[in-house]
Design a protein around this motif. Structure first.
Motif, PDB file in Angstrom:
ATOM      1  N   LEU A 172       5.743   7.788  -5.205  1.00 47.40           N
ATOM      2  CA  LEU A 172       5.098   7.181  -4.045  1.00 47.40           C
ATOM      3  C   LEU A 172       5.540   7.612  -2.737  1.00 47.40           C
ATOM      4  N   GLU A 173       4.500   7.790  -1.705  1.00 46.98           N
ATOM      5  CA  GLU A 173       4.963   8.045  -0.279  1.00 46.98           C
ATOM      6  C   GLU A 173       4.469   7.082   0.429  1.00 46.98           C
ATOM      7  N   SER A 174       4.920   6.846   1.607  1.00 48.67           N
ATOM      8  CA  SER A 174       4.443   6.079   2.710  1.00 48.67           C
ATOM      9  C   SER A 174       4.241   4.639   2.479  1.00 48.67           C
ATOM     10  N   PRO A 175       5.159   3.832   1.676  1.00 49.55           N
ATOM     11  CA  PRO A 175       4.674   2.564   1.112  1.00 49.55           C
ATOM     12  C   PRO A 175       5.145   1.650   2.379  1.00 49.55           C
ATOM     13  N   ARG A 176       4.452   0.525   2.157  1.00 52.09           N
ATOM     14  CA  ARG A 176       4.230  -0.547   3.186  1.00 52.09           C
ATOM     15  C   ARG A 176       3.853  -1.841   2.241  1.00 52.09           C
ATOM     16  N   GLU A 177       4.989  -2.726   2.557  1.00 55.47           N
ATOM     17  CA  GLU A 177       4.838  -4.132   1.995  1.00 55.47           C
ATOM     18  C   GLU A 177       4.666  -5.275   2.656  1.00 55.47           C
ATOM     19  N   THR A 191      -4.723   6.979  -2.904  1.00 46.42           N
ATOM     20  CA  THR A 191      -4.056   5.818  -2.176  1.00 46.42           C
ATOM     21  C   THR A 191      -4.170   4.466  -2.894  1.00 46.42           C
ATOM     22  N   LYS A 208      14.353   0.830  -3.274  1.00 47.85           N
ATOM     23  CA  LYS A 208      12.956   1.646  -2.937  1.00 47.85           C
ATOM     24  C   LYS A 208      12.662   2.308  -4.011  1.00 47.85           C
ATOM     25  N   SER A 248       1.008  -0.946  -0.005  1.00 42.55           N
ATOM     26  CA  SER A 248       0.129   0.081   0.051  1.00 42.55           C
ATOM     27  C   SER A 248       0.867   1.252   0.065  1.00 42.55           C
ATOM     28  N   ALA A 249       0.503   2.345  -0.416  1.00 47.37           N
ATOM     29  CA  ALA A 249       1.062   3.622  -0.464  1.00 47.37           C
ATOM     30  C   ALA A 249       0.245   4.703  -0.984  1.00 47.37           C
ATOM     31  N   ARG A 250       0.586   6.044  -0.555  1.00 47.24           N
ATOM     32  CA  ARG A 250      -0.056   7.381  -1.221  1.00 47.24           C
ATOM     33  C   ARG A 250       0.837   7.328  -2.651  1.00 47.24           C
TER      34      ARG A 250
END
Length: 208
Positions: A181-186, A62, A163, A41-43
């Motif tokens: 992309l900003e604030s990515p989470r995997e 998002t 990244k 997920s990411a902005r």
């Protein structure tokens, strides 16, 4: 303002490798994401440039991805729109127009970034992969679709320290879709309801 449905964008929201992994190149980072990242997920912020590289649309929102074949792309600016793939169908909901378009997920997506991002399989089956030179502190990778019906002539992805920081897609008209992309989470847990869609009462539904 003309509305663009950019299935994207939907695209390449590739994950972020930990610095400790010390990937050797953008190609390594791309393959690591494709082989090891199952949810993301990411902005995002997105700009579409014409053939003269003048901006013709800017948007943000998002996204969420879960392999295989599930993704959600929520635009909140400049207008609200939702693009949801539930594994079998693709839903596009334009909130302002009060219209939903639905089709089978396999129809028309082919080798687009959307399917690369959320699908499973071998990258080399559908894309020619080439490492590019480093520019603006980013290591770039080029993916050229092997099939002409992909909708994109060229896809370029930029990584910094493993990244994903930038994504550029060039269509047959010379238009460039650029995504950051900003604030990515995997590899996070995403609620299953995120990838389900029920058309709101009263909206027009077009398609299958």
């Amino acid at each position: 303002m003309k509305r663009f449905l950019i299935l994207l964008p939907i695209l390449f929201l590739t994950g972020f490798a930990q610095a400790a992994n010390n990937p050797k190149s953008g190609t390594d980072s791309l393959r690591r994401f494709f082989n090891e990242v199952n949810s993301f997920s990411a902005r995002f912020s997105q700009v579409v440039l014409d053939e003269r590289h003048s901006p013709i649309q800017e948007s943000s929102g998002t996204l969420w991805i879960e392999r295989p074949n599930k993704f959600r792309w929520d635009y909140d600016k400049p207008y609200k729109q939702q693009i949801v793939a539930d594994g079998k169908r693709l839903w596009v909901y334009d909130v302002g127009l009060q219209q939903v378009t639905v089709r089978a997920l396999s129809n028309g997506l082919g080798d687009t970034p959307a399917m690369l991002l959320a699908g499973k399989g071998r990258l080399d089956d559908n894309f020619k992969i080439k490492a590019l030179s480093t520019q603006n502190d980013l290591e770039w990778v080029q993916l050229t679709p092997k099939h002409k019906d992909s909708g994109y002539e060229d896809i370029r992805i930029g990584f910094a320290l493993g990244k994903l920081r930038a994504l550029e897609m060039v269509d047959g008209f010379g238009h460039v879709t650029r995504v950051t992309l900003e604030s990515p989470r995997e590899n996070i847990r995403i609620e299953s309801t995120r990838f389900s869609f029920t058309p709101p009462e009263g909206v027009d539904v077009v398609g299958e």
